[in-house]
Scaffold this active site. Structure first.
Site, PDB file in Angstrom:
ATOM      1  N   LYS A  89       5.842   7.633  19.210  1.00 16.03           N
ATOM      2  CA  LYS A  89       4.708   8.324  18.604  1.00 16.03           C
ATOM      3  C   LYS A  89       5.180   9.083  17.368  1.00 16.03           C
ATOM      4  CE  LYS A  89       2.399   8.821  23.085  1.00 16.03           C
ATOM      5  NZ  LYS A  89       1.899   9.747  24.115  1.00 16.03           N
ATOM      6  N   GLY A 117      -1.430   7.881  25.013  1.00 14.32           N
ATOM      7  CA  GLY A 117      -2.254   8.535  26.024  1.00 14.32           C
ATOM      8  C   GLY A 117      -1.464   9.539  26.835  1.00 14.32           C
ATOM      9  N   SER A 119       0.728  10.898  29.283  1.00 13.00           N
ATOM     10  CA  SER A 119       1.651  10.268  30.245  1.00 13.00           C
ATOM     11  C   SER A 119       3.048  10.847  30.122  1.00 13.00           C
ATOM     12  CB  SER A 119       1.703   8.752  30.005  1.00 13.00           C
ATOM     13  OG  SER A 119       1.930   8.481  28.628  1.00 13.00           O
ATOM     14  N   ALA A 121       6.890  10.779  31.388  1.00 15.83           N
ATOM     15  CA  ALA A 121       7.750   9.714  31.893  1.00 15.83           C
ATOM     16  C   ALA A 121       8.000   9.822  33.400  1.00 15.83           C
ATOM     17  CB  ALA A 121       9.082   9.725  31.135  1.00 15.83           C
ATOM     18  N   LYS A 172      -0.477  15.171  17.923  1.00 15.65           N
ATOM     19  CA  LYS A 172      -0.619  16.147  19.020  1.00 15.65           C
ATOM     20  C   LYS A 172       0.709  16.847  19.292  1.00 15.65           C
ATOM     21  CE  LYS A 172       1.554  13.359  22.058  1.00 15.65           C
ATOM     22  NZ  LYS A 172       2.718  13.638  22.906  1.00 15.65           N
ATOM     23  N   ASP A 226      -4.179  13.311  25.410  1.00 17.48           N
ATOM     24  CA  ASP A 226      -2.744  13.529  25.206  1.00 17.48           C
ATOM     25  C   ASP A 226      -2.475  14.959  24.756  1.00 17.48           C
ATOM     26  OD1 ASP A 226      -0.131  12.732  25.289  1.00 17.48           O
ATOM     27  OD2 ASP A 226      -0.255  11.300  23.643  1.00 17.48           O
ATOM     28  N   ARG A 237       8.741  18.203  25.902  1.00 19.29           N
ATOM     29  CA  ARG A 237       9.864  18.800  25.167  1.00 19.29           C
ATOM     30  C   ARG A 237       9.374  19.478  23.885  1.00 19.29           C
ATOM     31  NH1 ARG A 237      10.760  13.251  25.103  1.00 19.29           N
ATOM     32  NH2 ARG A 237      10.667  12.180  23.088  1.00 19.29           N
ATOM     33  N   VAL A 261      15.333  14.007  21.087  1.00 19.59           N
ATOM     34  CA  VAL A 261      14.630  14.073  19.812  1.00 19.59           C
ATOM     35  C   VAL A 261      13.305  14.809  20.000  1.00 19.59           C
ATOM     36  CG1 VAL A 261      13.512  12.736  17.986  1.00 19.59           C
ATOM     37  CG2 VAL A 261      15.690  11.964  18.946  1.00 19.59           C
ATOM     38  N   GLU A 263      10.024  15.083  18.522  1.00 18.00           N
ATOM     39  CA  GLU A 263       9.194  14.389  17.544  1.00 18.00           C
ATOM     40  C   GLU A 263       8.258  15.338  16.805  1.00 18.00           C
ATOM     41  OE1 GLU A 263       9.813  11.577  16.592  1.00 18.00           O
ATOM     42  OE2 GLU A 263      10.436  10.216  18.200  1.00 18.00           O
TER      43      GLU A 263
END
Length: 322
Positions: A89, A117, A119, A121, A172, A226, A237, A261, A263
């Site tokens: 993303k 969406g 979710s 992990a 987001k 999301d 994170r 990372v 993002e």
């Protein structure tokens, strides 16, 4: 995703640049980033990218900055019938391109879809009911991904709004960073959090529509869905990164502490530049940029947001000021 696919009976190989370390406990294998989730011995782990040969599907679950590079690496190794699913993303730095566009440029013979969406992990791996969306310019490609990945715990909807789905999933993360800062600065500030999320999705939709996305997409799974998830849980994170910043930790130190990372940091810079180039007003993103890239005090950023000129909520209508 690998754990889930294996549980569905798919043959799964996981490639990464560095060796994956699995710890054996009571005869079962565990990955340090998936605590409490047993990893099947049927999953092959490798550092040899040539292992991608012969795959029916390749899932790109890698950092955003590595998408183009790795597409170039696998291009000579895969067939034209291999379906590419991008779970990353973000937006490409410099070009501002969404990842489906990047993949189409590097793998022009292959069908590709974006998976997005709400979710986490660990919850996917544990089989906790999850619903996502796959978007593609090809209905056949989207439905192929839906057929291969959907199961009784992982429901998939399809969409043809690639821009909307990708922008929602990418941007987001900026609001999630801000949410972590908010919760760190203001204890039990439910009012502030609600305002941040609501105005955040408004900004995301404004940029998305300017790029050709559909307004209604941002009210769906890859938009508000999301956003709600990542702004409300320490499993994110980006949210944890924001909390560390609220404690006075430096940006690089906070990213190092997360150990993965972040993002939200990278896409903040890209979104800020993109919004500026299109003359799209994104005040929350602007303040996030000031905090992350120019060292602005988060408390001052909040005050500046609250002190903006009066506006109409629909955004298209400006209130008259004396």
């Amino acid at each position: 995703l690998a754990v889930m696919c294996c549980s569905m009976g798919h043959g799964v190989t996981v490639w990464s640049r560095s060796p994956v370390e699995l710890k054996e406990t009571d005869g079962q294998l565990f990955h340090k980033k998936l605590p409490g989730v047993a990893v099947s011995r049927e999953i092959d782990f490798t550092t040899e990218i040539s292992s991608v040969q012969g795959s029916d599907m390749v899932i790109l679950a890698i950092p955003s900055f590595a998408i183009r590079e790795n597409c170039r690496k696998i291009r000579p190794l895969i067939g034209e019938n291999t379906l590419i699913v991008c779970a990353a993303k973000g937006l490409e730095k410099g070009s501002f391109k969404d990842f489906i566009t990047v993949i189409e440029e590097e793998l022009p013979e292959n069908r590709c879809v974006a998976l997005s969406g709400p979710s986490f992990a660990a919850e996917i791996a544990k089989g906790i009911p999850t619903t996502v969306v796959v978007a593609s310019r090809s209905r056949e490609a989207a439905e192929a991904a839906q057929d291969m990945l959907m199961n009784h715990n992982f429901r998939i909807y399809v969409s043809d709004d690639v821009i909307g789905v990708e922008l929602g999933g990418a941007l987001k993360n900026i609001i999630a960073v801000c949410s972590g800062i908010c919760d760190g600065l203001l204890e039990n500030a439910a009012n502030t959090k609600a305002a941040l999320m609501t105005r955040g999705i408004t900004e995301i939709a404004r940029l998305g529509v300017a790029l050709g996305g559909r307004q209604e997409t941002f009210a769906g799974l890859s938009g508000i869905g999301d956003l709600m998830l990542t702004c409300s849980s320490s499993q994110s994170r980006n949210y944890r990164f924001g909390q560390l910043l609220s404690q006075g930790m430096a940006v690089q130190e906070a990213m190092d502490s997360i150990g993965m990372v972040v993002e939200g940091y990278h896409v903040t810079g890209t979104a800020y530049e993109l919004a500026g180039s299109l003359n799209v007003d994104m005040p929350i993103v602007t303040q996030a940029y000031e905090v992350l890239y120019r060292g602005k005090d988060p408390k001052q950023a909040l005050q500046d947001l609250m002190g903006r000129p009066k506006r109409h909520e629909s955004e298209e209508i400006w209130l008259k000021t004396k």
